[in-house]
Design a protein around this motif. Structure first.
Motif, PDB file in Angstrom:
ATOM      1  N   GLN A  15       0.826  -1.197   0.000  1.00 52.12           N
ATOM      2  CA  GLN A  15       0.000   0.000   0.000  1.00 52.12           C
ATOM      3  C   GLN A  15       0.869   1.259   0.000  1.00 52.12           C
ATOM      4  OE1 GLN A  15      -2.161  -0.848   3.624  1.00 52.12           O
ATOM      5  NE2 GLN A  15      -4.008  -1.414   2.489  1.00 52.12           N
ATOM      6  N   SER A  16       0.170   2.362  -0.171  1.00 49.46           N
ATOM      7  CA  SER A  16       0.853   3.659  -0.211  1.00 49.46           C
ATOM      8  C   SER A  16       1.635   3.933   1.077  1.00 49.46           C
ATOM      9  CB  SER A  16      -0.219   4.731  -0.398  1.00 49.46           C
ATOM     10  OG  SER A  16       0.356   5.985  -0.287  1.00 49.46           O
ATOM     11  N   SER A  17       2.825   4.481   0.938  1.00 48.95           N
ATOM     12  CA  SER A  17       3.668   4.928   2.060  1.00 48.95           C
ATOM     13  C   SER A  17       4.101   3.825   3.015  1.00 48.95           C
ATOM     14  CB  SER A  17       2.965   6.025   2.870  1.00 48.95           C
ATOM     15  OG  SER A  17       2.593   7.064   2.024  1.00 48.95           O
ATOM     16  N   LYS A  20       7.912   1.437   0.098  1.00 47.44           N
ATOM     17  CA  LYS A  20       8.327   0.666  -1.086  1.00 47.44           C
ATOM     18  C   LYS A  20       9.482   1.345  -1.840  1.00 47.44           C
ATOM     19  CE  LYS A  20       4.321   0.973  -3.066  1.00 47.44           C
ATOM     20  NZ  LYS A  20       3.582   1.754  -2.065  1.00 47.44           N
ATOM     21  N   SER A  40       5.562   6.037  -9.788  1.00 45.62           N
ATOM     22  CA  SER A  40       5.907   7.327 -10.413  1.00 45.62           C
ATOM     23  C   SER A  40       5.476   7.359 -11.870  1.00 45.62           C
ATOM     24  CB  SER A  40       7.414   7.578 -10.331  1.00 45.62           C
ATOM     25  OG  SER A  40       7.790   7.662  -8.990  1.00 45.62           O
ATOM     26  N   TYR A  42       2.783   5.882 -13.101  1.00 45.96           N
ATOM     27  CA  TYR A  42       1.340   6.201 -13.101  1.00 45.96           C
ATOM     28  C   TYR A  42       1.115   7.678 -12.751  1.00 45.96           C
ATOM     29  CZ  TYR A  42       0.121   1.396 -13.940  1.00 45.96           C
ATOM     30  OH  TYR A  42      -0.008   0.169 -14.541  1.00 45.96           O
ATOM     31  N   ARG A  43       1.911   8.182 -11.823  1.00 48.17           N
ATOM     32  CA  ARG A  43       1.793   9.593 -11.450  1.00 48.17           C
ATOM     33  C   ARG A  43       2.141  10.493 -12.647  1.00 48.17           C
ATOM     34  NH1 ARG A  43       1.758  10.896  -5.927  1.00 48.17           N
ATOM     35  NH2 ARG A  43       1.728   9.039  -4.601  1.00 48.17           N
ATOM     36  N   ALA A 101      -5.242   4.354 -13.037  1.00 43.95           N
ATOM     37  CA  ALA A 101      -4.665   3.010 -12.912  1.00 43.95           C
ATOM     38  C   ALA A 101      -5.714   1.915 -13.057  1.00 43.95           C
ATOM     39  CB  ALA A 101      -3.940   2.877 -11.572  1.00 43.95           C
ATOM     40  N   ARG A 107      -2.984   0.714 -18.352  1.00 41.75           N
ATOM     41  CA  ARG A 107      -2.122  -0.346 -17.806  1.00 41.75           C
ATOM     42  C   ARG A 107      -1.395  -1.096 -18.916  1.00 41.75           C
ATOM     43  NH1 ARG A 107      -2.943  -0.305 -12.342  1.00 41.75           N
ATOM     44  NH2 ARG A 107      -1.101  -1.583 -12.116  1.00 41.75           N
ATOM     45  N   GLY A 127       5.867  -1.163  -6.604  1.00 39.42           N
ATOM     46  CA  GLY A 127       4.554  -0.735  -7.089  1.00 39.42           C
ATOM     47  C   GLY A 127       3.431  -1.494  -6.420  1.00 39.42           C
ATOM     48  N   MET A 130       3.823  -5.501  -9.216  1.00 37.26           N
ATOM     49  CA  MET A 130       5.122  -5.912  -9.757  1.00 37.26           C
ATOM     50  C   MET A 130       5.301  -7.434  -9.664  1.00 37.26           C
ATOM     51  SD  MET A 130       6.570  -3.171 -10.879  1.00 37.26           S
ATOM     52  CE  MET A 130       4.936  -2.833 -11.446  1.00 37.26           C
ATOM     53  N   ARG A 178      -7.615   5.592  -1.403  1.00 36.07           N
ATOM     54  CA  ARG A 178      -6.759   5.121  -2.491  1.00 36.07           C
ATOM     55  C   ARG A 178      -6.440   3.622  -2.329  1.00 36.07           C
ATOM     56  NH1 ARG A 178      -1.402   6.408  -4.038  1.00 36.07           N
ATOM     57  NH2 ARG A 178      -1.070   7.694  -2.210  1.00 36.07           N
TER      58      ARG A 178
HETATM   59  N1  YYY Z   1       2.307  -0.804 -10.189  1.00 39.71           N
HETATM   60  C1  YYY Z   1       1.477   0.189  -9.855  1.00 39.71           C
HETATM   61  C2  YYY Z   1       1.982   1.332  -9.206  1.00 39.71           C
HETATM   62  C3  YYY Z   1       1.102   2.336  -8.879  1.00 39.71           C
HETATM   63  N2  YYY Z   1      -0.199   2.225  -9.228  1.00 39.71           N
HETATM   64  C4  YYY Z   1      -1.146   3.307  -8.972  1.00 39.71           C
HETATM   65  C5  YYY Z   1      -1.870   3.147  -7.678  1.00 39.71           C
HETATM   66  C6  YYY Z   1      -1.389   4.277  -6.822  1.00 39.71           C
HETATM   67  O1  YYY Z   1      -2.497   4.818  -6.105  1.00 39.71           O
HETATM   68  C7  YYY Z   1      -0.800   5.287  -7.784  1.00 39.71           C
HETATM   69  C8  YYY Z   1       0.442   5.996  -7.296  1.00 39.71           C
HETATM   70  O2  YYY Z   1       1.389   5.006  -6.909  1.00 39.71           O
HETATM   71  P1  YYY Z   1       2.602   5.347  -5.908  1.00 39.71           P
HETATM   72  O3  YYY Z   1       3.353   4.078  -5.683  1.00 39.71           O
HETATM   73  O4  YYY Z   1       3.386   6.504  -6.406  1.00 39.71           O
HETATM   74  O5  YYY Z   1       1.842   5.771  -4.622  1.00 39.71           O
HETATM   75  P2  YYY Z   1       2.420   5.825  -3.155  1.00 39.71           P
HETATM   76  O6  YYY Z   1       3.738   6.525  -3.204  1.00 39.71           O
HETATM   77  O7  YYY Z   1       2.563   4.406  -2.699  1.00 39.71           O
HETATM   78  O8  YYY Z   1       1.383   6.578  -2.405  1.00 39.71           O
HETATM   79  O9  YYY Z   1      -0.477   4.550  -8.958  1.00 39.71           O
HETATM   80  C9  YYY Z   1      -0.668   1.081  -9.831  1.00 39.71           C
HETATM   81  O10 YYY Z   1      -1.867   0.966 -10.077  1.00 39.71           O
HETATM   82  N3  YYY Z   1       0.180   0.084 -10.151  1.00 39.71           N
END
Ligand code: YYY
Ligand code: ADP
Length: 346
Positions: A15-17, A20, A40, A42-43, A101, A107, A127, A130, A178
């Motif tokens: 999960q976020s924060s 990772k 990053s 996706y961002r 996403a 994707r 991510g 992954m 999220r």
């Molecule tokens: N492999 C991934 C990585 C990120 N995502 C999506 C889901 C996340 O809410 C956003 C942003 O990912 P990010 O890892 O930067 O977010 P956090 O830093 O963990 O808050 O992208 C995804 O769907 N698949």
């Protein structure tokens, strides 16, 4: 499950924060591997979409000019020479990243870009999918967890360092929303891979971050190395520690010679140099002067505190690369210094 032997891939999902990026970046640095921050990507996609770019153009732009740069442990994200790290971390882009996403077209386009990072000695990829979708045959899969309160605190500090002013309660709400969206989407949801190793990063909140990385480094070689090599390595490490405590150079030298012979035999003469260093040696002592690789060690101030074993093989093979990776990891653990894998084998 048969593992992909083309190169080492370590996946870090969660999960976020949960930490990772921090963990994946530290592992990539220490093992001399590529780093992939898929979040990053996706961002960035969300960021450029908000500025009117279409998906094809974004993919092309990122394929050509995306770069992850690591400075003092912090990872920054660059496109066309511009640091976009802070810009892709604002609340609007963050929400939009999770929204897009869910989109199959997004994707699919971004999957190829991510797979392209697998080259050279290996990859550490972080991510959500992954270990499940992008690199299902990864060598080692980590899945990080942490309580939402801990994660919100971390994210607050992180965003403040980027010059943003987030509200804690708002962050908790956003993280939960999220997580829910990422975990419940139909395509590539955030779920642990069946063969994932779980790491609770909240348990280490009060500890030095470094210690957490070291613990994972300890796990890494054991996962990627053949079992018998792990056993030899553990034995060598214990012996080295014992001789270090005794402080007796001649005993140590006898043991060292035995190790070299044993390892040459084990690898059927393919090893041209097997050198073992121990804390009792001073920095200018070179056990094997023809072994040029040892010169690296002369420049490392922590050599006396660290036991480092270096194998140099005439024919690099994955087993040997894993082994050297493991040793470098061990070196990093013991010496608290970075030593890139390519410095040794390259
Ligand atoms: N492999 C991934 C990585 C990120 N995502 C999506 C889901 C996340 O809410 C956003 C942003 O990912 P990010 O890892 O930067 O977010 P956090 O830093 O963990 O808050 O992208 C995804 O769907 N698949
Ligand atoms: N184990 C940890 N203990 C304390 N802080 C951490 C830990 N792991 C990460 N952090 C901090 O938390 C913030 C978020 O970490 P990050 O690696 O960006 O998480 P993720 O990639 O999972 O979103 C960063 O500021 C980082 O320095």
């Amino acid at each position: 499950m048969s593992k992909d032997r083309r190169s080492i891939v370590v996946t870090v999902d969660g999960q976020s924060s949960t930490g990772k990026s921090s963990l994946a970046c530290a592992l990539a640095n220490r093992l001399g591997m590529n780093f992939l921050g898929s979040g990053s990507i996706y961002r960035l996609c969300a960021y450029f979409m908000l500025r009117g770019k279409d998906l094809e153009a974004i993919k092309e732009l990122l394929t050509e000019s995306l770069a992850f740069k690591s400075t003092q442990g912090d990872m920054s994200v660059w496109v066309q020479g511009e640091d976009l790290t802070a810009k892709i971390n604002d609340a609007q882009v963050t929400k939009m990243a999770s929204d897009i996403a869910k989109d199959v077209a997004v994707r699919t386009q971004l999957a190829d870009l991510q797979k392209g990072f697998q080259s050279g000695l290996g990859l550490v990829a972080e991510g959500r999918d992954m270990g499940t979708v992008i690199f299902p045959r990864a060598t080692l899969k980590l899945f990080l967890t942490a309580d939402v309160a801990v994660r919100a605190k971390r994210r607050k500090v992180q965003l403040e360092q980027m010059g943003l002013s987030p509200d804690y309660d708002q962050l908790v709400m956003e993280l939960k929303a999220r997580d829910h969206q990422d975990e419940t989407r139909a395509i590539s949801p955030l779920v642990p891979a069946k063969d994932a190793v779980f790491v609770d990063t909240a348990a280490h909140w009060d500890e030095n971050l470094e210690q957490m990385y070291q613990q994972v480094l300890m796990v890494l070689p054991k996962q990627v190395m053949p079992k018998e090599v792990v056993q030899i390595f553990d034995q060598v490490r214990q012996d080295s520690m014992r001789y270090a405590q005794l402080g007796n150079v001649s005993d140590y030298e006898r043991w060292w010679k035995g190790c070299s012979e044993a390892s040459s035999k084990k690898f059927q003469g393919e090893i041209i140099g097997a050198s073992w260093l121990c804390p009792i040696y001073v920095r200018d002592f070179i056990p094997d002067p023809i072994n040029a690789h040892l010169s690296i060690l002369q420049n490392t101030s922590a050599v006396e505190q660290a036991m480092l074993s270096v194998f140099i093989a005439t024919k690099p093979s994955y087993e040997r690369l894993f082994y050297v990776a493991a040793l470098c990891g061990q070196y990093a653990v013991l010496s608290n210094r970075l030593l890139a894998l390519q410095d040794i084998v390259g």
